[in-house]
Design an enzyme around this catalytic site. Structure first.
Site, PDB file in Angstrom:
ATOM      1  N   ARG A   1       7.188  -7.192   0.836  1.00 32.64           N
ATOM      2  CA  ARG A   1       7.300  -7.975   2.069  1.00 32.64           C
ATOM      3  C   ARG A   1       6.948  -9.441   1.879  1.00 32.64           C
ATOM      4  O   ARG A   1       7.235 -10.276   2.738  1.00 32.64           O
ATOM      5  CB  ARG A   1       6.451  -7.341   3.177  1.00 32.64           C
ATOM      6  CG  ARG A   1       7.119  -6.119   3.765  1.00 32.64           C
ATOM      7  CD  ARG A   1       6.229  -5.432   4.761  1.00 32.64           C
ATOM      8  NE  ARG A   1       5.222  -4.619   4.117  1.00 32.64           N
ATOM      9  CZ  ARG A   1       3.946  -4.601   4.469  1.00 32.64           C
ATOM     10  NH1 ARG A   1       3.511  -5.345   5.444  1.00 32.64           N
ATOM     11  NH2 ARG A   1       3.104  -3.813   3.831  1.00 32.64           N
TER      12      ARG A   1
ATOM     13  N   GLU B   1      -5.809  -1.850   1.112  1.00 29.40           N
ATOM     14  CA  GLU B   1      -6.422  -1.224   2.279  1.00 29.40           C
ATOM     15  C   GLU B   1      -6.204   0.289   2.199  1.00 29.40           C
ATOM     16  O   GLU B   1      -7.022   1.071   2.651  1.00 29.40           O
ATOM     17  CB  GLU B   1      -5.779  -1.793   3.552  1.00 29.40           C
ATOM     18  CG  GLU B   1      -6.429  -1.326   4.843  1.00 29.40           C
ATOM     19  CD  GLU B   1      -5.685  -1.792   6.086  1.00 29.40           C
ATOM     20  OE1 GLU B   1      -4.610  -2.391   5.959  1.00 29.40           O
ATOM     21  OE2 GLU B   1      -6.197  -1.525   7.190  1.00 29.40           O
TER      22      GLU B   1
END
Ligand SMILES: O=P(O)(O)OC[C@H]1O[C@H](OP(=O)(O)OP(=O)(O)O)[C@H](O)[C@@H]1O
Ligand SMILES: Nc1ncnc2[nH]cnc12
Length: 170
Positions: A58, A95
């Site tokens: 992304r 994460e």
């Protein structure tokens, strides 16, 4: 126009407990995508940039748009085994998991001025790994910028020695 209006929140993706920031509505709207590019360019200001480094996947969208506007080359950072030429590798934590990032050994020359871009700064593991890759090749990091940062994950703490900027903070 508010860029934040084009970011979609998806709860529990890709794992339970994660509030995922989906940038596809921003990419889907030409005017919004161009406005975000303009605002990211304003963060860079008049800094000289030789290469823009974008993270798979992304990070690529706006990194290439920025490279075009800045008259700079684009350098893809990829997940392992995807780049065809000789690479350097750096392990990092996310994460939601751990992984390795790679860059071609000849992508950046010593002394080149490098802008690093990604869509989201979360824990900072990805960006920290990319900073290490750039510096291992002798690049000089002039800024690390993001569309958004998840400030509650304190990713900036890992990037304390760099100029870090983002358009939106959550
Ligand atoms: O600050 P961090 O905790 O390291 O997380 C941020 C990174 O996580 C996401 O990428 P992801 O690995 O999900 O890959 P993708 O862009 O291919 O979806 C995002 O695009 C950043 O690159
Ligand atoms: N919450 C999140 N949304 C989108 N991309 C991410 N990368 C890491 N955490 C993310």
């Amino acid at each position: 126009m508010r860029i934040a209006d084009y970011i979609r929140d998806i709860q529990d993706f890709p794992k339970e407990g994660v509030g995922f920031k989906d940038i596809t509505p921003l990419l889907n709207d030409h005017a919004a995508m161009m406005e975000a590019t303009k605002q990211l360019l304003a963060l860079v200001g008049d800094k000289k940039v030789d290469r823009v480094v974008g993270m798979e996947s992304r990070g690529y969208f706006f990194a290439t748009l920025l490279a075009e506007k800045l008259g700079a080359g684009f350098v893809p950072v990829r997940k392992p085994g995807k780049l065809p030429f000789d690479t350097i590798s750096q392990e990092y934590s996310l994460e939601y998991g751990t992984d390795i990032l790679e860059m071609h050994v000849d992508a950046i020359k010593p002394g080149e001025k490098v802008l690093i871009h990604d869509d989201v700064l979360a824990t900072g593991g990805t960006a920290e790994a990319v900073c290490k890759l750039v510096e291992r090749l002798g690049g000089e990091i002039v800024q690390v910028n993001f569309l958004m940062e998840l400030s509650f994950l304190h990713g900036r703490d890992k990037l304390a020695q760099y100029e870090v900027k983002s358009l939106m903070s959550y």
